[in-house]
Design an enzyme around this catalytic site. Structure first.
Site, PDB file in Angstrom:
ATOM      1  N   GLU A  84      -1.617   0.506   7.149  1.00 19.43           N
ATOM      2  CA  GLU A  84      -1.916   1.263   8.371  1.00 19.43           C
ATOM      3  C   GLU A  84      -3.020   0.580   9.173  1.00 19.43           C
ATOM      4  O   GLU A  84      -2.985   0.528  10.397  1.00 19.43           O
ATOM      5  CB  GLU A  84      -2.360   2.682   8.015  1.00 19.43           C
ATOM      6  CG  GLU A  84      -1.252   3.529   7.429  1.00 19.43           C
ATOM      7  CD  GLU A  84      -1.807   4.784   6.793  1.00 19.43           C
ATOM      8  OE1 GLU A  84      -1.679   5.853   7.398  1.00 19.43           O
ATOM      9  OE2 GLU A  84      -2.386   4.707   5.698  1.00 19.43           O
ATOM     10  N   SER A 140      -7.016  10.617  -1.248  1.00 22.16           N
ATOM     11  CA  SER A 140      -7.401  11.611  -0.248  1.00 22.16           C
ATOM     12  C   SER A 140      -8.647  12.339  -0.748  1.00 22.16           C
ATOM     13  O   SER A 140      -8.890  12.390  -1.951  1.00 22.16           O
ATOM     14  CB  SER A 140      -6.238  12.591  -0.082  1.00 22.16           C
ATOM     15  OG  SER A 140      -6.706  13.869   0.275  1.00 22.16           O
ATOM     16  N   LYS A 178      -2.532  12.180  -3.715  1.00 25.71           N
ATOM     17  CA  LYS A 178      -2.195  11.198  -2.676  1.00 25.71           C
ATOM     18  C   LYS A 178      -2.397   9.751  -3.100  1.00 25.71           C
ATOM     19  O   LYS A 178      -3.360   9.401  -3.777  1.00 25.71           O
ATOM     20  CB  LYS A 178      -3.024  11.455  -1.404  1.00 25.71           C
ATOM     21  CG  LYS A 178      -2.625  12.655  -0.605  1.00 25.71           C
ATOM     22  CD  LYS A 178      -1.173  12.691  -0.141  1.00 25.71           C
ATOM     23  CE  LYS A 178      -0.834  11.709   0.932  1.00 25.71           C
ATOM     24  NZ  LYS A 178      -1.440  12.053   2.222  1.00 25.71           N
ATOM     25  N   HIS A 205      18.353   0.768  14.571  1.00 26.95           N
ATOM     26  CA  HIS A 205      17.936   2.085  15.090  1.00 26.95           C
ATOM     27  C   HIS A 205      17.347   2.942  13.981  1.00 26.95           C
ATOM     28  O   HIS A 205      17.429   4.161  14.018  1.00 26.95           O
ATOM     29  CB  HIS A 205      19.102   2.835  15.745  1.00 26.95           C
ATOM     30  CG  HIS A 205      19.860   2.028  16.743  1.00 26.95           C
ATOM     31  ND1 HIS A 205      19.607   2.069  18.096  1.00 26.95           N
ATOM     32  CD2 HIS A 205      20.850   1.105  16.580  1.00 26.95           C
ATOM     33  CE1 HIS A 205      20.422   1.236  18.720  1.00 26.95           C
ATOM     34  NE2 HIS A 205      21.181   0.616  17.813  1.00 26.95           N
TER      35      HIS A 205
END
Ligand code: ARG
Length: 491
Positions: free
Chosen positions: A292, A279, A285, A158
């Protein structure tokens, strides 16, 4: 300009609107060489069976050799006027040898068995590559598992800390998963690798063809015998897309864990700079776009499966032009899967595993609570459900005081309230996450020794699979040589 080929029964030429709409050249390009190979095998068979004279076959085969050379050198371009790759190549052969000879190439064949043969040959090549990439990623995971068999980290259910595990245990779980993906791809390969050539338009042929011979020249494992079933079938495409979809599901889960674990909250893993992106506005970043994108591209593969399922579901038997739509989706899915496997493998091999951060995170939690309950069962003879309740009470007390299981004196005090005495030494042993993980020696458990044993076993399995893959590749290569040798002799 539209060609006159295939227009015998029509009054005029085909509408350019329909020609453009129905062209399959974009996806046919991928299987140009497979189409030539299929024609070579077919012509060799026609000559062997005395269906066409050997001299005519020689001329056709010479022209097929030329078209390969010209295509490779960029001197032959597929022409929209000829609908698809099959008609383009046949037109080339006829224009080279004249219709008297070149016009014999398509004897006892239809584009219906031809297109299926080409697709199967190309899918076969792609599946072999995908299976190779799966084994490479699997090996990288096993290496990581070996190196980090005793690196403690939290195990989750979970998405909450559950029980301590090792990083090697986690990495080998994906390796174990990938071996099943390999098996599924291998199953799809077996159904893909049967030869439909000779099925004709749908009902076989009255010519005395030898289907076993063409299958052998093309390196198929056998013949897809039933002609109507063969030309109607695209289930091998569905099977491949199913296996690819499940594989992408697994890769997407892996990617998701990479995204989470490379975040500042987790910090378990850090990708090298060359596998990270920045970024346009935030100079600090370091983004895991690689993972992704794997997660994001998964939808394209599922979409392909759904589209081909939908494409096929209402089709009557026999060839239907709808089927031409399968290749764009299939080629795209294969491209996505290969890219995903390669990028994950490369990114992972370069990544830094932050053992200290993982272990720090597992010590400040309650993930050895199950071990405390087990201790009460093993050492104090308490029934598990009762031990579970006592331990739950300990956790309740500790967490209300913002403490955790490292505080053994508090644990001792709370246990006492339930009538259980435990020594500090025993508890430190029981509640230590590293020691707890080492005690899970059951078959398939997280104990480092068991992880190392599993890594060995998984590696053996992967080696056997690799040997099988090599045999399949060799079989294809030797069929190519066999065909080229027969072509040489015929010319
Ligand atoms: N371009 C077609 C395809 O990709 C080839 C087969 C055409 N067959 C036919 N009967 N029109 O499926």
């Amino acid at each position: 300009m539209a060609s006159k080929m295939l227009r015998g029964r029509f009054k005029g030429g085909i509408s350019p609107v329909l020609l453009g709409f129905s062209s399959s050249l974009d996806t046919d390009k991928e299987m140009f060489f497979e189409d030539v190979w299929g024609s070579e095998a077919h012509v060799l068979m026609l000559a062997k069976q005395g269906i066409i004279p050997a001299g005519d076959a020689g001329k056709i085969l010479k022209a097929l050799g030329d078209v390969k050379k010209e295509y490779s050198a960029g001197k032959f371009e597929l022409d929209e006027a000829f609908e698809d790759v099959h008609i383009n190549i046949e037109n080339y052969v006829i224009s080279k040898c004249g219709i008297e000879y070149g016009g014999r190439m398509h004897t006892a064949r239809s584009r219906n068995d031809q297109v299926l043969t080409d697709t199967k040959l190309h899918l076969r090549k792609e599946l072999l590559e995908v299976m190779g990439c799966v084994l490479e990623l699997e090996e990288s995971l096993l290496c990581l598992a070996d190196q980090n068999a005793d690196a403690i980290m939290p195990g989750y259910t979970h998405m909450q800390h559950a029980q301590p595990i090792t990083f090697g245990f986690w990495a080998s779980s994906y390796a174990s998963m990938l071996l099943r993906d390999f098996d599924r791809l291998s199953g799809a390969y077996a159904h893909d690798n049967t030869c439909p050539l000779g099925a004709g338009a749908l009902s076989g042929t009255s010519f005395p063809i030898d289907r076993e011979y063409t299958a052998k020249l093309l390196g198929f494992d056998g013949v897809h015998v039933h002609a109507l079933d063969a030309v109607s079938s695209r289930d091998h495409v569905l099977e491949a897309l199913s296996a690819l979809s499940i594989l992408m599901c697994d890769l997407s889960k892996l990617a998701e864990e990479f995204v989470l674990w490379s975040s500042c909250e987790f910090g378990f893993i850090e990708f090298s700079d060359s596998f990270a992106t920045g970024s346009s506005i935030m100079p600090q970043k370091k983004n895991p776009d690689m993972a992704e994108l794997v997660r994001g591209k998964t939808g394209r593969v599922y979409g392909a499966l759904m589209q081909v399922l939908t494409l096929m579901k209402g089709l009557p038997g026999g060839y239907n032009r709808d089927m031409q739509e399968d290749r764009e989706l299939l080629w795209d899915a294969l491209y996505v899967v290969k890219g995903s496997l390669q990028v994950l493998n490369a990114g992972l091999s370069d990544a830094k595993i932050n053992r200290a951060r993982m272990s720090e995170s597992v010590y400040a939690d309650f993930s050895t609570a199950t071990e405390l309950a087990n201790y009460l069962v093993k050492e104090k003879g308490i029934a598990f459900r009762k031990a579970y309740e006592i331990t739950g009470g300990v956790v309740k007390e500790l967490s209300s005081r913002k403490k955790d299981l490292r505080d053994t004196s508090e644990v001792i005090a709370f246990l006492k309230k339930s009538g259980v005495t435990a020594s500090s030494d025993a508890l430190s042993e029981i509640l230590d996450p590293g020691k707890a993980a080492s005690r899970n020696k059951s078959l398939g458990g997280t104990a480092p020794a068991e992880v190392r044993r599993m890594v060995k076993e998984l590696r053996n399995d992967a080696e056997a699979k690799e040997a099988g893959l090599k045999k399949r590749i060799e079989k294809v290569e030797s069929a190519k040589k066999l065909t080229q040798q027969a072509v040489k002799e015929m010319i």
